[in-house]
Design a protein around this motif. Structure first.
Motif, PDB file in Angstrom:
ATOM      1  N   ALA A 156      -4.284  36.263 -28.301  1.00  0.00           N
ATOM      2  CA  ALA A 156      -2.951  36.564 -28.814  1.00  0.00           C
ATOM      3  C   ALA A 156      -2.994  36.819 -30.312  1.00  0.00           C
ATOM      4  N   GLN A 157      -1.960  37.517 -30.792  1.00  0.00           N
ATOM      5  CA  GLN A 157      -1.726  37.643 -32.225  1.00  0.00           C
ATOM      6  C   GLN A 157      -0.801  36.496 -32.618  1.00  0.00           C
ATOM      7  N   VAL A 158      -1.307  35.599 -33.429  1.00  0.00           N
ATOM      8  CA  VAL A 158      -0.575  34.376 -33.739  1.00  0.00           C
ATOM      9  C   VAL A 158       0.141  34.505 -35.081  1.00  0.00           C
ATOM     10  N   VAL A 159       1.365  33.989 -35.116  1.00  0.00           N
ATOM     11  CA  VAL A 159       2.115  33.826 -36.357  1.00  0.00           C
ATOM     12  C   VAL A 159       2.309  32.329 -36.551  1.00  0.00           C
ATOM     13  N   VAL A 160       1.859  31.802 -37.679  1.00  0.00           N
ATOM     14  CA  VAL A 160       1.933  30.361 -37.910  1.00  0.00           C
ATOM     15  C   VAL A 160       2.871  30.079 -39.067  1.00  0.00           C
ATOM     16  N   SER A 161       3.651  29.008 -38.918  1.00  0.00           N
ATOM     17  CA  SER A 161       4.634  28.662 -39.934  1.00  0.00           C
ATOM     18  C   SER A 161       4.670  27.159 -40.138  1.00  0.00           C
ATOM     19  N   ALA A 162       4.877  26.761 -41.382  1.00  0.00           N
ATOM     20  CA  ALA A 162       5.079  25.364 -41.759  1.00  0.00           C
ATOM     21  C   ALA A 162       5.614  25.361 -43.178  1.00  0.00           C
TER      22      ALA A 162
END
Length: 252
Positions: A32-38
């Motif tokens: 998958a193409q991951v988008v990470v946020s924090a």
């Protein structure tokens, strides 16, 4: 099993540590193409390095404080500015909020913004495009318990589970599923550093409450989330699945 997540765009909030980090790694391993946020950039950058070192695609990194009232909207705008549609949304951001004063209005408000409203608002911003395309997966990390002491997170997580059932029923005919995962004690900084900071405390809790005889690992929760987010889980919606080692009691 092929989860058919290759090329899916998967957003994971609260991705800097614990279950969120493991979920981002699991999605990347599936292609998958991951988008990470924090909230904090350095751990997201470290996660991005780990994903690419393991052979995954370089993830998109976005910082956002979802406890702020406009945090979910700002995160959604950042995605839209990058012209990224989201196929999978994992609302993982959250955290325990024990209260020193049971009538602390500010603490209650912050706990609900982070543990319920953030997931609701981000879903409301991103689900319409999923519905338009006729495919989407939303997984909310909940974990509602009945606690012995006031904690703003516990009723907020209960609200999240209730709201998720309504969202699942509303979206089901248009190809979008909504499910909750309810972790028990998982080896993460929140559990190990705050709830059970000593080995003695961990052993005592496990002996009294967890038939499996151990705390879970983030990767075990991530595997369940990845399955619920997959193509093959399309007939599962409106559920809350515990991952707690068969816990006998979750109040503390």
């Amino acid at each position: 099993m092929d989860l058919r997540l290759t090329d899916k765009v998967c957003l994971v909030t609260g991705a800097s540590t614990g279950i969120g980090r493991a979920t981002a790694m699991a999605f990347a391993a599936e292609g998958a193409q991951v988008v990470v946020s924090a909230r904090s950039l350095p751990p997201l950058e470290e996660l991005a390095t780990a994903i690419t070192a393991a052979g995954g695609r370089a993830p998109m990194v976005l910082t956002a404080d979802l406890a702020e009232a406009d945090g979910p909207q700002r995160l959604a705008r950042a995605l839209h500015e990058e012209a990224r549609h989201i196929d999978v949304l994992v609302n993982n951001a959250g955290g325990s909020r024990p209260l020193e004063a049971w009538d602390d209005e500010a603490a209650w408000d912050e706990g609900f913004r982070l543990n319920f409203l953030a997931a609701r608002r981000l879903t409301e911003a991103l689900a319409p495009a999923m519905l338009e395309r006729g495919w989407g997966r939303i997984v909310n990390v909940s974990g509602a318990v009945v606690a012995k002491n006031f904690n703003a997170a516990t009723p907020a997580k209960a609200a999240l589970e209730s709201w998720s059932k309504a969202a699942a029923a509303t979206f089901a005919s248009r190809g979008v599923t909504v499910n909750c995962v309810a972790p028990g004690r998982i080896n993460s900084p929140q559990i190990l550093d705050r709830l059970h900071p000593t080995e003695e405390a961990r052993r005592a809790y496990i002996a009294q409450n967890i038939p499996a005889g151990r705390f879970g690992e983030p990767r075990e929760a991530a595997a369940l989330i990845a399955f619920l987010a997959s193509e093959v889980a399309g007939y599962i919606t409106g559920t809350t699945i515990p991952i707690d080692g068969g816990a006998l009691r979750t109040a503390f």
